[in-house]
Design an enzyme around this catalytic site. Structure first.
Site, PDB file in Angstrom:
ATOM      1  CE  LYS A 168       3.704  -4.454   1.516  1.00  0.00           C
ATOM      2  NZ  LYS A 168       3.445  -3.310   0.589  1.00  0.00           N
TER       3      LYS A 168
ATOM      4  N   GLY B 110      -6.207 -11.754  -8.893  1.00  0.00           N
ATOM      5  CA  GLY B 110      -7.477 -11.841  -8.151  1.00  0.00           C
ATOM      6  C   GLY B 110      -8.578 -11.078  -8.873  1.00  0.00           C
TER       7      GLY B 110
HETATM    8  P1  BMP Z   1      -1.632  -3.748  -7.976  1.00  0.00           P
HETATM    9  O1  BMP Z   1      -3.141  -3.856  -7.731  1.00  0.00           O
HETATM   10  O2  BMP Z   1      -1.283  -2.719  -8.987  1.00  0.00           O
HETATM   11  O3  BMP Z   1      -0.978  -5.063  -8.181  1.00  0.00           O
HETATM   12  O4  BMP Z   1      -1.013  -3.126  -6.619  1.00  0.00           O
HETATM   13  C1  BMP Z   1      -1.049  -3.826  -5.430  1.00  0.00           C
HETATM   14  C2  BMP Z   1      -0.707  -2.918  -4.272  1.00  0.00           C
HETATM   15  O5  BMP Z   1      -0.837  -3.666  -3.086  1.00  0.00           O
HETATM   16  C3  BMP Z   1       0.708  -2.358  -4.301  1.00  0.00           C
HETATM   17  O6  BMP Z   1       0.683  -1.057  -3.765  1.00  0.00           O
HETATM   18  C4  BMP Z   1       1.486  -3.281  -3.367  1.00  0.00           C
HETATM   19  O7  BMP Z   1       2.492  -2.611  -2.645  1.00  0.00           O
HETATM   20  C5  BMP Z   1       0.401  -3.711  -2.386  1.00  0.00           C
HETATM   21  N1  BMP Z   1       0.615  -5.049  -1.824  1.00  0.00           N
HETATM   22  C6  BMP Z   1       0.642  -6.181  -2.610  1.00  0.00           C
HETATM   23  O8  BMP Z   1       0.514  -6.129  -3.831  1.00  0.00           O
HETATM   24  N2  BMP Z   1       0.817  -7.400  -2.000  1.00  0.00           N
HETATM   25  C7  BMP Z   1       0.972  -7.528  -0.663  1.00  0.00           C
HETATM   26  O9  BMP Z   1       1.088  -8.640  -0.185  1.00  0.00           O
HETATM   27  C8  BMP Z   1       0.944  -6.380   0.131  1.00  0.00           C
HETATM   28  C9  BMP Z   1       0.755  -5.145  -0.465  1.00  0.00           C
HETATM   29  O10 BMP Z   1       0.711  -4.060   0.282  1.00  0.00           O
END
Ligand code: BMP
Length: 236
Positions: A70, A184
Site C-alpha cells: 500500500k 463479507g
Molecule cells: P483477511 O481476509 O484475513 O481479513 O485479510 C484481508 C487482506 O486484505 C489483508 O491482507 C489486508 O491487508 C487486505 N486489505 C483489506 O483487508 N482491506 C482493504 O481495504 C485493503 C486490503 O488490501
C-alpha cells in the site's frame, strides 16, 4: 460454468514466528488450483525479500503474486521499492490518494516498463474508510480514471462503494477484500462485479487451507458464476 479459483487472491499475512513452510504450502494449495496470492509487510518482515522471491517460483504463469505494501510516497521512493520487486511479483498496490504528479505517474511508468500491473486503493474494507477515503471517493476514482491502472481495490464489505467503483471504472479489474473474517461472504463482491475476492485468514488459518479454498470457490460459483462466460464480469 466459469472456473472460480482464478477469481480468488489468498492474502498471506503470517503472524510473528509462523514457519515459512506453512505459508508456502498455502501458496502451493492456492496456485495449484489456479488462485493467486498477495503478500504485504508482514510477509516481508517475517521472511524477507527472498521469501517473496520464493513465492514467484511457486506461483508461476497466470497465477499472480501481488505485492501489497500500500505504497503512499513520492514517486522516487515508490519507484525505488517497485524496482526491487519487479521480476518477482506480478502486481503492486499503491494508494490512489498520493496523486499523480510527482507520485503515481512515476510509479506507473516504471511498472509499465517492467510489465508489472499497478493496483490503486480507492476504498477500503474497514469502517474507517468512511471517515476520510470514502468522502473523497469521486476524486480517488478520478485518479484511477486518469492514470489507467490495471486494477483498483474496493471493499466487499460496502456494496454501495463497490457498485460505484464498478460503474465508474469500466475495464479496470476490481480486487475486493473483506471476505471472511471481516464479515463479507464468499461471492458477495464478485456478484456485484468485482473481478477478484481477496481472502486471507479464512483460508490461511483454516485447519485445511486447501479444503477451505475448495469450499469458498464452490460458494462463489453457486452464488454468482453459474451460467456466465469465462473472463466476463458478472452483470451488476
Ligand atoms: P483477511 O481476509 O484475513 O481479513 O485479510 C484481508 C487482506 O486484505 C489483508 O491482507 C489486508 O491487508 C487486505 N486489505 C483489506 O483487508 N482491506 C482493504 O481495504 C485493503 C486490503 O488490501
Amino acid at each position: 460454468m466459469e472456473h472460480p479459483f482464478d477469481r480468488i487472491i489468498v492474502a498471506l499475512d503470517p503472524p510473528i514466528g509462523a514457519p515459512k513452510k506453512i505459508y508456502e504450502r498455502v501458496a502451493r494449495e492456492a496456485c495449484s488450483r489456479g488462485s493467486h496470492v498477495k503478500v504485504g509487510i508482514p510477509y516481508l518482515l517475517e521472511y524477507g525479500i527472498q521469501g517473496i522471491a520464493g513465492l514467484s517460483k511457486i506461483c508461476k504463469g497466470p497465477q499472480m503474486v501481488v505485492a501489497d505494501f500500500k505504497m503512499a510516497d513520492i514517486g522516487f521512493v515508490m519507484r525505488s521499492v517497485a524496482s526491487r520487486l519487479a521480476g518477482m511479483v506480478d502486481a503492486i498496490i499503491a494508494h490512489a490518494f498520493v496523486g499523480i504528479e510527482g507520485g503515481l505517474r512515476e510509479l506507473k511508468e516504471l511498472l509499465d516498463a517492467s510489465h508489472v500491473k499497478l493496483v490503486l486503493v480507492v476504498s477500503m474494507s474497514h469502517k474507517g474508510s468512511q471517515e476520510v477515503m470514502d468522502k473523497c471517493l469521486d476524486r480517488l476514482i478520478g485518479v484511477a480514471r486518469e492514470l489507467e491502472p490495471w486494477g483498483v481495490v474496493a471493499p466487499a464489505t460496502r456494496p454501495e462503494s463497490l457498485l460505484r467503483v464498478r460503474r465508474e471504472l469500466e475495464g479496470v479489474a476490481i480486487l475486493s477484500p473483506g471476505v471472511g473474517l471481516q464479515g463479507g461472504q464468499p461471492g458477495d463482491a464478485i456478484c456485484l462485479g468485482a473481478d477478484y475476492e481477496i481472502i486471507g485468514r479464512a483460508v490461511t488459518r483454516a485447519k485445511d487451507p486447501g479444503r477451505a479454498l475448495d469450499v469458498i470457490a464452490n460458494q462463489i460459483s453457486e452464488k454468482c458464476l453459474q451460467g456466465l462466460k469465462p473472463g466476463k464480469n458478472p452483470a451488476i
